[in-house]
Motif scaffolding. Structure first.
Motif, PDB file in Angstrom:
ATOM      1  N   HIS A   2       1.815   0.871  51.112  1.00 58.59           N
ATOM      2  CA  HIS A   2       2.500   0.741  49.836  1.00 58.59           C
ATOM      3  C   HIS A   2       3.396  -0.491  49.867  1.00 58.59           C
ATOM      4  O   HIS A   2       3.956  -0.846  50.897  1.00 58.59           O
ATOM      5  CB  HIS A   2       3.369   1.971  49.549  1.00 58.59           C
ATOM      6  CG  HIS A   2       2.625   3.274  49.570  1.00 58.59           C
ATOM      7  ND1 HIS A   2       2.060   3.826  48.448  1.00 58.59           N
ATOM      8  CD2 HIS A   2       2.352   4.134  50.588  1.00 58.59           C
ATOM      9  CE1 HIS A   2       1.478   4.969  48.765  1.00 58.59           C
ATOM     10  NE2 HIS A   2       1.643   5.181  50.061  1.00 58.59           N
ATOM     11  N   SER A   3       3.550  -1.102  48.704  1.00 54.53           N
ATOM     12  CA  SER A   3       4.448  -2.249  48.573  1.00 54.53           C
ATOM     13  C   SER A   3       5.155  -2.163  47.229  1.00 54.53           C
ATOM     14  O   SER A   3       4.516  -1.961  46.191  1.00 54.53           O
ATOM     15  CB  SER A   3       3.657  -3.563  48.669  1.00 54.53           C
ATOM     16  OG  SER A   3       4.486  -4.670  48.378  1.00 54.53           O
ATOM     17  N   VAL A   4       6.473  -2.291  47.257  1.00 51.58           N
ATOM     18  CA  VAL A   4       7.268  -2.294  46.035  1.00 51.58           C
ATOM     19  C   VAL A   4       8.163  -3.524  46.046  1.00 51.58           C
ATOM     20  O   VAL A   4       8.912  -3.744  47.000  1.00 51.58           O
ATOM     21  CB  VAL A   4       8.138  -1.027  45.907  1.00 51.58           C
ATOM     22  CG1 VAL A   4       9.103  -1.166  44.733  1.00 51.58           C
ATOM     23  CG2 VAL A   4       7.270   0.195  45.710  1.00 51.58           C
ATOM     24  N   LYS A   5       8.054  -4.340  45.004  1.00 55.87           N
ATOM     25  CA  LYS A   5       9.011  -5.427  44.795  1.00 55.87           C
ATOM     26  C   LYS A   5       9.959  -4.967  43.704  1.00 55.87           C
ATOM     27  O   LYS A   5       9.600  -4.925  42.529  1.00 55.87           O
ATOM     28  CB  LYS A   5       8.295  -6.713  44.389  1.00 55.87           C
ATOM     29  CG  LYS A   5       7.651  -7.437  45.555  1.00 55.87           C
ATOM     30  CD  LYS A   5       7.204  -8.834  45.180  1.00 55.87           C
ATOM     31  CE  LYS A   5       6.656  -9.565  46.408  1.00 55.87           C
ATOM     32  NZ  LYS A   5       6.164 -10.926  46.048  1.00 55.87           N
TER      33      LYS A   5
ATOM     34  N   TYR B 204      12.880  -9.300  46.302  1.00 59.00           N
ATOM     35  CA  TYR B 204      13.448  -8.281  47.184  1.00 59.00           C
ATOM     36  C   TYR B 204      12.572  -7.039  47.042  1.00 59.00           C
ATOM     37  O   TYR B 204      12.343  -6.557  45.930  1.00 59.00           O
ATOM     38  CB  TYR B 204      14.884  -7.950  46.778  1.00 59.00           C
ATOM     39  CG  TYR B 204      15.558  -6.914  47.651  1.00 59.00           C
ATOM     40  CD1 TYR B 204      16.308  -7.289  48.748  1.00 59.00           C
ATOM     41  CD2 TYR B 204      15.413  -5.557  47.385  1.00 59.00           C
ATOM     42  CE1 TYR B 204      16.937  -6.341  49.552  1.00 59.00           C
ATOM     43  CE2 TYR B 204      16.026  -4.603  48.172  1.00 59.00           C
ATOM     44  CZ  TYR B 204      16.788  -4.998  49.259  1.00 59.00           C
ATOM     45  OH  TYR B 204      17.374  -4.050  50.061  1.00 59.00           O
ATOM     46  N   GLY B 205      12.045  -6.550  48.184  1.00 61.44           N
ATOM     47  CA  GLY B 205      11.166  -5.389  48.091  1.00 61.44           C
ATOM     48  C   GLY B 205      10.914  -4.736  49.432  1.00 61.44           C
ATOM     49  O   GLY B 205      11.501  -5.112  50.461  1.00 61.44           O
ATOM     50  N   TYR B 206      10.018  -3.738  49.416  1.00 64.92           N
ATOM     51  CA  TYR B 206       9.729  -2.919  50.595  1.00 64.92           C
ATOM     52  C   TYR B 206       8.217  -2.793  50.804  1.00 64.92           C
ATOM     53  O   TYR B 206       7.435  -2.787  49.856  1.00 64.92           O
ATOM     54  CB  TYR B 206      10.315  -1.507  50.435  1.00 64.92           C
ATOM     55  CG  TYR B 206      11.782  -1.454  50.109  1.00 64.92           C
ATOM     56  CD1 TYR B 206      12.729  -1.794  51.058  1.00 64.92           C
ATOM     57  CD2 TYR B 206      12.207  -1.079  48.839  1.00 64.92           C
ATOM     58  CE1 TYR B 206      14.081  -1.744  50.755  1.00 64.92           C
ATOM     59  CE2 TYR B 206      13.563  -1.030  48.522  1.00 64.92           C
ATOM     60  CZ  TYR B 206      14.497  -1.372  49.499  1.00 64.92           C
ATOM     61  OH  TYR B 206      15.829  -1.333  49.189  1.00 64.92           O
ATOM     62  N   ILE B 207       7.834  -2.653  52.073  1.00 71.19           N
ATOM     63  CA  ILE B 207       6.454  -2.348  52.463  1.00 71.19           C
ATOM     64  C   ILE B 207       6.510  -1.194  53.448  1.00 71.19           C
ATOM     65  O   ILE B 207       7.358  -1.187  54.354  1.00 71.19           O
ATOM     66  CB  ILE B 207       5.765  -3.560  53.123  1.00 71.19           C
ATOM     67  CG1 ILE B 207       5.661  -4.734  52.143  1.00 71.19           C
ATOM     68  CG2 ILE B 207       4.371  -3.188  53.628  1.00 71.19           C
ATOM     69  CD1 ILE B 207       5.100  -6.002  52.776  1.00 71.19           C
ATOM     70  N   TRP B 208       5.630  -0.192  53.287  1.00 72.94           N
ATOM     71  CA  TRP B 208       5.580   0.890  54.265  1.00 72.94           C
ATOM     72  C   TRP B 208       4.181   1.493  54.314  1.00 72.94           C
ATOM     73  O   TRP B 208       3.388   1.367  53.378  1.00 72.94           O
ATOM     74  CB  TRP B 208       6.625   1.964  53.952  1.00 72.94           C
ATOM     75  CG  TRP B 208       6.352   2.814  52.742  1.00 72.94           C
ATOM     76  CD1 TRP B 208       5.749   4.032  52.712  1.00 72.94           C
ATOM     77  CD2 TRP B 208       6.679   2.508  51.370  1.00 72.94           C
ATOM     78  NE1 TRP B 208       5.685   4.513  51.436  1.00 72.94           N
ATOM     79  CE2 TRP B 208       6.253   3.597  50.596  1.00 72.94           C
ATOM     80  CE3 TRP B 208       7.295   1.426  50.743  1.00 72.94           C
ATOM     81  CZ2 TRP B 208       6.413   3.627  49.212  1.00 72.94           C
ATOM     82  CZ3 TRP B 208       7.452   1.459  49.378  1.00 72.94           C
ATOM     83  CH2 TRP B 208       7.022   2.545  48.631  1.00 72.94           C
ATOM     84  N   ASP B 209       3.863   2.151  55.447  1.00 73.60           N
ATOM     85  CA  ASP B 209       2.570   2.789  55.637  1.00 73.60           C
ATOM     86  C   ASP B 209       2.596   4.195  55.068  1.00 73.60           C
ATOM     87  O   ASP B 209       3.530   4.968  55.334  1.00 73.60           O
ATOM     88  CB  ASP B 209       2.214   2.861  57.130  1.00 73.60           C
ATOM     89  CG  ASP B 209       2.028   1.475  57.735  1.00 73.60           C
ATOM     90  OD1 ASP B 209       1.627   0.566  56.992  1.00 73.60           O
ATOM     91  OD2 ASP B 209       2.295   1.306  58.932  1.00 73.60           O
ATOM     92  N   GLY B 210       1.540   4.549  54.308  1.00 69.87           N
ATOM     93  CA  GLY B 210       1.424   5.919  53.818  1.00 69.87           C
ATOM     94  C   GLY B 210       0.791   6.812  54.863  1.00 69.87           C
ATOM     95  O   GLY B 210       1.270   7.886  55.180  1.00 69.87           O
TER      96      GLY B 210
END
Length: 521
Positions: A233-236, A221-227
């Motif tokens: 950026h990617s956080v699991k 379960y995680g997130y991806i977003w544009d800086g």
């Protein structure tokens, strides 16, 4: 217009615009032909063209980019049309109407894939079935379901259950949601600015190998977003893997080898891996301009802290060696960091020099004596040192005979550098000369003679390989064939490691052929 059909409009002309459904939300008229289950907030979140604003090409481009990232529409057409001056246009600025026609993909699709495999001369066949739904709940949630399997002959040998082939079967489901799903607060402004995605994945894999049988269940379960334009950026928040290796399905010879190498023993036992991971990617490539560019990827992960806290709260049991458990299964604890830096020097229209440096380290602690096997570094293969097969190099100057029987040579540290000169040959064919340098090492284990990392000698244990490759550019994919030759082998005695100049090259021992899809880096 969220379900615009260009072919139908050309056929019906003005009649196509009869019986349209119209909804007005936040200054935007939504038009649809018949029933449209798409949630309007998904489009609003991707729209940067707002009523009363001055015209901005930048906002139009951002709208196009964000709508494209939804992966819902095969055609996106943003039109501006001048309108007659309005009574309140005292400055004589002029007004525009904006119309966005969106032609959707089919919501559901499937693909069937077949593949051939060749591992250490063992021929096999594999395949997969993939199903995709582009808006499962009406909010552009991309759902992928995959079932895959492979069978590979193992010559005169037999697997642990007596088969003359190895087997792998698995399935996984991945859902990508175009917003942050946060339990604490709503992040709609953040969603519009940074185009985030929430990713949820669940999978299962079964493997029947020559020496052991194991199954792996995983979820993340995680997130991806544009800086910004170049950063991602990617956080699991959570990646959970449960590995099961039944003791009754491990060959006696393999078990004896594992038992004799304490450092690896825990990697081949039942264990749980819980990881929190962060990745930063920088890429300033511009596909419209052939210019030099950089690629940079940083990974940082830590494992086991959540399970350690849970274990303490429930006062969990420990194993014979003092390791804490969850539901009776030991869990891993480690920290891992790696860095991948690349630079692409465009010499001319068809000639490029690509440089790559990779460094990584994994540090086991607390509940673990070693990294889990699936998290260890390895070298060799089509995307690494191409003069060696996968997991056939290192650690350090290790040259034990077990490496030929069980080619799983791995390590806690990996250092590697590559340079490749790419050039056009003829037709679809490209050529490349390459040079690869690197190796892997262990941090603690002294059970692999020469396999420990020492700061005063590690540079003497670098392997060096070179070679030539051909690539067939079919535009939608690149088929690659690389021939690598060993120049320096750290497993040989000190004064014999440079092969060229010491002895003639041997085709069987010094050359390796690697097949790949896409560029190695």
């Amino acid at each position: 217009f969220t379900n615009f059909d260009q072919k139908e409009e050309l056929a019906l002309r003005n009649d196509y615009y009869n019986d349209l459904d119209t909804t007005y939300i936040n200054g935007v008229y939504f038009i649809s032909k018949g029933q449209d289950k798409l949630k309007k907030r998904v489009v609003l979140q991707s729209n940067f063209i707002e009523k009363g604003d001055c015209y901005s090409l930048n906002n139009a481009n951002k709208t196009y980019k964000h709508l494209t990232s939804l992966r819902l529409f095969k055609i996106i057409n943003i039109k501006f049309r001048a309108v007659d001056s309005l009574a309140n246009d005292s400055l004589n600025l002029g007004y525009l109407n904006c119309r966005i026609n969106l032609t959707p993909y089919y919501l559901q699709s499937y693909t069937v894939e077949l593949q051939g495999t060749n591992s250490y001369g063992n021929i096999g066949v594999g395949g997969s079935f993939n199903y995709q739904h582009r808006s499962l709940f009406g909010g552009a949630e991309i759902t992928d379901f995959r079932i895959h399997g492979a069978v590979e002959a193992i010559g005169e040998q037999t697997s642990i259950v007596g088969n003359s082939y190895t087997t792998e079967l698995g399935s996984n489901v991945t859902i990508s949601i175009p917003k942050f799903i946060l339990p604490i607060f709503k992040a709609e402004k953040f969603s519009k600015k940074y185009s985030p995605k929430t990713q949820i994945s669940v999978g299962y894999n079964f493997q029947d190998r020559i020496s052991y049988r194991r199954s792996i269940a995983n979820m993340s379960y995680g997130y991806i977003w544009d800086g910004n334009r170049y950063l991602r950026h990617s956080v699991k928040l959570l990646e959970l893997n449960a590995v099961n290796l039944p003791g009754s399905y491990i060959s006696e010879r393999f078990k004896n080898w594992i038992d004799s190498t304490t450092y690896l023993k825990s990697s081949y036992e039942n264990h749980v891996v819980s990881v929190t991971n962060y990745s930063l990617i920088f890429n300033n490539q511009d596909i419209k301009k052939r210019r030099d560019f950089f690629f940079f990827k940083l990974n940082a992960g830590i494992s086991g802290n959540i399970l350690s806290a849970v274990s303490s709260l429930i006062d969990a049991d420990t194993t014979d060696n003092g390791s804490y458990t969850i539901l009776g299964i030991p869990f891993s604890q480690y920290a891992k960091f790696d860095l991948d830096l690349r630079y692409y020097d465009r010499i001319s229209g068809s000639n490029t020099i690509a440089y790559r440096i990779f460094g990584g380290v994994g540090i086991p602690y607390g509940n673990s004596e070693s990294l889990p096997f699936e998290k260890l570094y390895f070298s060799g293969g089509a995307n690494s040192l191409r003069a060696w097969n996968v997991r056939d190099l290192g650690p350090g100057s290790y040259s034990g005979e077990n490496s030929t029987r069980f080619p799983n040579q791995t390590g806690d540290i990996k250092l590697e550098a590559n340079v490749e000169y790419r050039f056009k040959m003829f037709w679809l064919m490209e050529g490349a000369f390459f040079l690869d340098i690197g190796n892997v090492w262990y941090l603690k284990s002294d059970q692999f003679e020469g396999g420990l990392f020492h700061k005063d000698r590690f540079y003497k244990e670098f392997a060096v390989g070179s070679g030539f490759g051909t690539r067939f550019d079919f535009s939608f994919f690149i088929f690659r064939l690389d021939l690598g030759v060993k120049l320096r082998d750290p497993s040989l005695p000190d004064n014999e490691r440079w092969i060229v100049g010491n002895r003639p090259l041997n085709w069987q021992d010094d050359f390796t052929v690697n097949i790949g899809i896409g560029y190695p880096f």
